[in-house]
Every structure is written in structure tokens, then in C-alpha cells.
Design a protein around this motif. Structure first.
Motif, short mmCIF file in Angstrom:
data_model
loop_
_atom_site.label_atom_id
_atom_site.label_comp_id
_atom_site.label_asym_id
_atom_site.label_seq_id
_atom_site.Cartn_x
_atom_site.Cartn_y
_atom_site.Cartn_z
N MET A 190 0.82 -1.20 0.00
CA MET A 190 0.00 0.00 0.00
C MET A 190 0.86 1.26 0.00
O MET A 190 0.54 2.18 -0.74
N ASP A 191 1.78 1.20 0.94
CA ASP A 191 2.67 2.37 0.96
C ASP A 191 3.34 2.53 -0.35
O ASP A 191 3.53 3.68 -0.83
N ASN A 192 3.73 1.47 -1.00
CA ASN A 192 4.40 1.54 -2.31
C ASN A 192 3.47 2.16 -3.34
O ASN A 192 3.91 2.98 -4.18
N ASN A 193 2.22 1.81 -3.29
CA ASN A 193 1.28 2.36 -4.28
C ASN A 193 1.10 3.85 -4.11
O ASN A 193 1.09 4.61 -5.07
N GLN A 204 2.31 11.93 -9.70
CA GLN A 204 1.74 13.26 -9.64
C GLN A 204 2.83 14.32 -9.68
O GLN A 204 2.67 15.36 -10.31
N GLN A 205 3.91 14.02 -9.00
CA GLN A 205 5.01 14.95 -9.01
C GLN A 205 5.59 15.09 -10.40
O GLN A 205 5.88 16.21 -10.88
N GLN A 206 5.71 13.99 -11.09
CA GLN A 206 6.25 14.02 -12.46
C GLN A 206 5.33 14.78 -13.38
O GLN A 206 5.77 15.56 -14.22
N GLN A 207 4.03 14.57 -13.20
CA GLN A 207 3.06 15.29 -14.04
C GLN A 207 3.14 16.78 -13.79
O GLN A 207 3.07 17.60 -14.71
N GLN A 210 3.22 5.86 -2.77
CA GLN A 210 4.49 6.53 -3.18
C GLN A 210 4.57 6.63 -4.67
O GLN A 210 4.98 7.68 -5.21
N GLN A 211 4.14 5.56 -5.32
CA GLN A 211 4.19 5.59 -6.80
C GLN A 211 3.23 6.64 -7.35
O GLN A 211 3.56 7.37 -8.26
N GLN A 212 2.08 6.76 -6.69
CA GLN A 212 1.10 7.75 -7.14
C GLN A 212 1.61 9.14 -6.90
O GLN A 212 1.48 10.02 -7.76
#
Lengths: 180, 223
Positions: free
Chosen positions: B1-4, B12-15, B6-8
Motif C-alpha cells: 500500500m505504501d508503495n502504491n 503526480q510529481q512528475q506530471q 508513493q508511486q502515485q
């Protein structure tokens, strides 16, 4: 755009120069003096005429004769005693169209110094006055002047002055007329 | 969950970063366009038109050189008829013995005369005036010769009234006059008078004119 403006400027300048040049060459005036001259038909004719022997003259052995050209008179006389004379008048006629004048005073010759003692030889005006001023002897076209020739055996001399032998004198009067 | 999560978050940061990048691009383009526009506008302001304005006055001028009827003078004692009516129909003798006839049309002076005998001299003066406002100078002088036969018996000359020769470059300023003297003489040094044949050659020239024809032409141009 710039080059087009430059070309237009140059063309205008050339037109201006050309029009100024054309305007300059038109200011010119030619003046003329045209004439025709004619010369009249002229004749030169100065001659002797009308010899008149004065009364009282001795009888000439040859009366004064004017030659065919009218420019010479010849005569022959004999004066025997003091007081004898031979005198005649002659006209100088300007029958031409050109006025004439004497180029020099008449030249009278034929009497030596010794002969001059008993001989009087003269060429004068008809009144006996001497010819001294050329300007007075001009003969205009159509005019006539009359002169007198006189040869005289002087009678106012001493017997010692008489010629001891017969004297043959060749008497001349030279007149030179030219165009006035 | 934490990984998901973080990935999100990372996505978002990349976007967000990409969005910021494109915004910067647009801004740069706008600035560039503005810059270009500013340069264009600035360039058109630096090509201002220059004008030289002036006023010039051209004075009114006249060009006129001519001769009047009273400007022809014969010397005292010489028989002259000046400016008669119908002069072309008259002969020199109509002016009297050894007479002369002289007339002008304002530009050309004409004369005809007769010489009676050697030594005769015919002369007169003609005065031309520069009545214009422009100075003039002589640019050409042409004087014809009498024919060969006439030259044996006659002389012909045109000079200024004082006898000076007329030459190219002579000035005739505005308002000034120039007086010419014409002299035709029957030589008094002739040894013989002209024969009838010679008279014919003198008195009737080849071109049909009667008399020894003399022509004098002078050209004045603006100085």
C-alpha cells in the motif's frame, strides 16, 4: 526599396541637368549685315583741245597740232627780232568720268641759261599767272582748264646780249595728269 | 500500500513537473514573439524620412539684341536713303548720284550702293543694342569675301566704329550697345579701270545678285 529611391533620385537629377543645358543653348542671336556694291562704268579721258593762237603772234612754220591721242602738241616757229613772240592757248579737257589732277607742277624745258637771257618761254594760266598750286589745277570729270604757251624774243636786252648765231630751241612742257 | 501511494505521489510529481515545463515553454515563446515584435517596431522607428525643403525665386529675364531704324548713320556728305518704303524695289541711283540705300528689319541690315570712280568710299555705322537683361558675348564672326574680280578694285570691311576688329569673346552686356562700321571702297591705286567684262563680274554675281555681294554675320550668345 532604397535602391529604387536612389535610381529615381539620379533620374531626376539627370533630367534637371539636361533641361538646364537645353535652356542655355537657346540664348543665341545671329545678326547679319548684307550688302551689294556696284562700280560705275568709268572712262579716263584727259586730252588737249582747241588751240587758239593769240593775235600778234608771228606766223608759225608749223601751227600747233594736237596728235591723234590728244596728249601732245607740236609746233614750229621762228622769232627773228626782239619783241617777236608766239603765243597760243590750249584747253585741257577731262572728257572722262574720273576726276583728274596734276601729279606735279608742269615741267618746262628747252632754254639754256645763256638762251634765257634773250628768250622768254612760259606756260601759265590764261591771265599770265604762274602755276604754283597743284590743288588749283584739278580738272573734274567734264571740266576744262585753259593754259597759255608763250615764246618771246626778249626786247628788253642789251645789244651785247643778242645771240650771235641762230638758236634752235626744243621747247617742251610736260604735264602729267592722274586720277584725283 | 505504501508503495502504491508513493508511486502515485511520484507520478503526480512528475506530471506537475511536466506541466511546469510546458508553461515555461509557452512563456518563452511569448517573450520571444514580444521581443521580435519589439525589434520590428523599433526598426521601423529608426528609418524616419528626411526632407529638405527650400524656396527658390527665378527672376524674369529677357534675351533681345537688335537694331532700331534710327541706329543707322551715314557720314555727313554721303548720300544715303535710310529705311525707305519698299527698299527692295529701289536702285542705288534712286538715292541720288553715287547714292546708297540702307534699311533694317531689326535684326539684319541691308544696303546697296554704287561706287562712281577710284577713290570713292562708302561707309555707314549700325548700332546694335542688347535690350535684354542677359549679358551676351560674341561667339562667332563670319565675313565673306568679295569675288576675285571685285577684290582687284574694291575693299570691304566691317569693324567697330573706332576701327577695332570685332572678335570672339567681345562682350555686349545688358543695356549696352555695339556700333559697327561698314566700309566699301573703290581702290584709288588701280592702274587701269575695270573692263566691261570685269564690270560684269563685279556688278552681277553668279547667284544673280547685282553688285559685289558682301555678307557679315555675327552671333551673340549668353555670356
Amino acid at each position: 526599396m532604397k535602391s529604387r529611391k536612389k535610381l529615381l533620385g539620379i533620374a531626376l537629377l539627370l533630367l534637371l541637368v539636361v533641361s538646364v543645358t537645353i535652356g542655355y543653348s537657346f540664348l543665341s542671336t545671329t545678326l547679319n549685315i548684307n550688302g551689294t556694291s556696284k562700280i560705275k562704268t568709268n572712262t579716263w579721258d584727259v586730252h588737249f583741245n582747241n588751240v587758239q593762237v593769240t593775235n600778234g603772234s608771228v606766223t608759225a612754220t608749223q601751227a600747233p597740232t594736237i596728235n591723234a591721242a590728244g596728249v601732245a602738241i607740236t609746233y614750229s616757229i621762228e622769232l627773228s627780232v626782239p619783241g617777236d613772240f608766239y603765243e597760243f592757248t590750249v584747253d585741257v579737257v577731262n572728257g572722262g568720268t574720273v576726276d583728274a589732277k596734276l601729279s606735279a607742277l608742269p615741267t618746262i624745258s628747252g632754254v639754256s641759261t645763256a638762251q634765257d637771257v634773250y628768250t622768254n618761254y612760259s606756260f601759265t594760266h590764261t591771265d599770265g599767272s604762274a602755276i604754283t598750286t597743284l590743288a588749283n589745277e584739278n580738272i573734274l570729270a567734264g571740266q576744262t582748264k585753259t593754259y597759255k604757251v608763250r615764246v618771246e624774243f626778249e626786247d628788253d636786252i642789251e645789244s651785247s646780249q643778242l645771240p650771235t648765231t641762230a638758236q634752235n630751241l626744243t621747247l617742251t612742257v610736260q604735264l602729267n595728269y592722274e586720277q584725283l | 500500500m505504501d508503495n502504491n501511494i508513493q508511486q502515485q505521489l511520484l507520478q503526480q510529481q512528475q506530471q506537475l513537473q511536466q506541466q511546469q515545463k510546458s508553461n515555461k515553454r509557452y512563456f518563452a515563446v511569448i517573450i520571444l514573439l514580444l521581443l521580435i515584435l519589439g525589434l520590428s517596431v523599433g526598426y521601423s522607428i529608426l528609418s524616419a524620412n528626411f526632407n529638405i525643403n527650400g524656396t527658390s525665386t527665378i527672376q524674369s529675364s529677357t534675351w533681345e539684341i537688335g537694331i532700331g531704324g534710327t541706329d543707322i548713320v551715314c557720314p555727313t556728305g554721303q548720300i544715303c536713303t535710310i529705311n525707305p518704303d519698299n527698299p527692295e524695289t529701289l536702285t542705288p541711283d534712286d538715292g541720288g548720284p553715287n547714292g546708297a540705300i540702307i534699311w533694317t528689319d531689326g535684326n539684319t541690315v541691308y544696303f546697296k550702293h554704287i561706287l562712281a570712280q577710284p577713290g570713292d568710299v562708302f561707309t555707314f555705322t549700325a548700332k546694335y543694342t542688347n535690350t535684354g537683361s542677359i549679358d551676351a558675348e560674341v561667339t562667332s564672326v563670319v565675313m565673306s569675301s568679295l569675288n576675285a574680280t571685285a577684290q582687284q578694285f574694291m575693299t570691304y570691311d566691317v569693324t567697330y566704329a573706332n576701327g577695332d576688329a570685332i572678335g570672339v569673346g567681345d562682350m555686349l552686356t545688358a543695356g549696352a550697345s555695339a556700333t559697327f562700321k561698314v566700309t566699301v571702297a573703290y581702290k584709288d591705286t588701280v592702274a587701269t579701270l575695270p573692263t566691261a567684262e570685269q564690270l560684269a563680274l563685279i556688278n552681277e554675281t553668279a547667284d544673280g545678285h547685282t553688285g559685289a555681294t558682301s555678307l557679315f554675320t555675327i552671333t551673340y550668345s549668353q555670356a
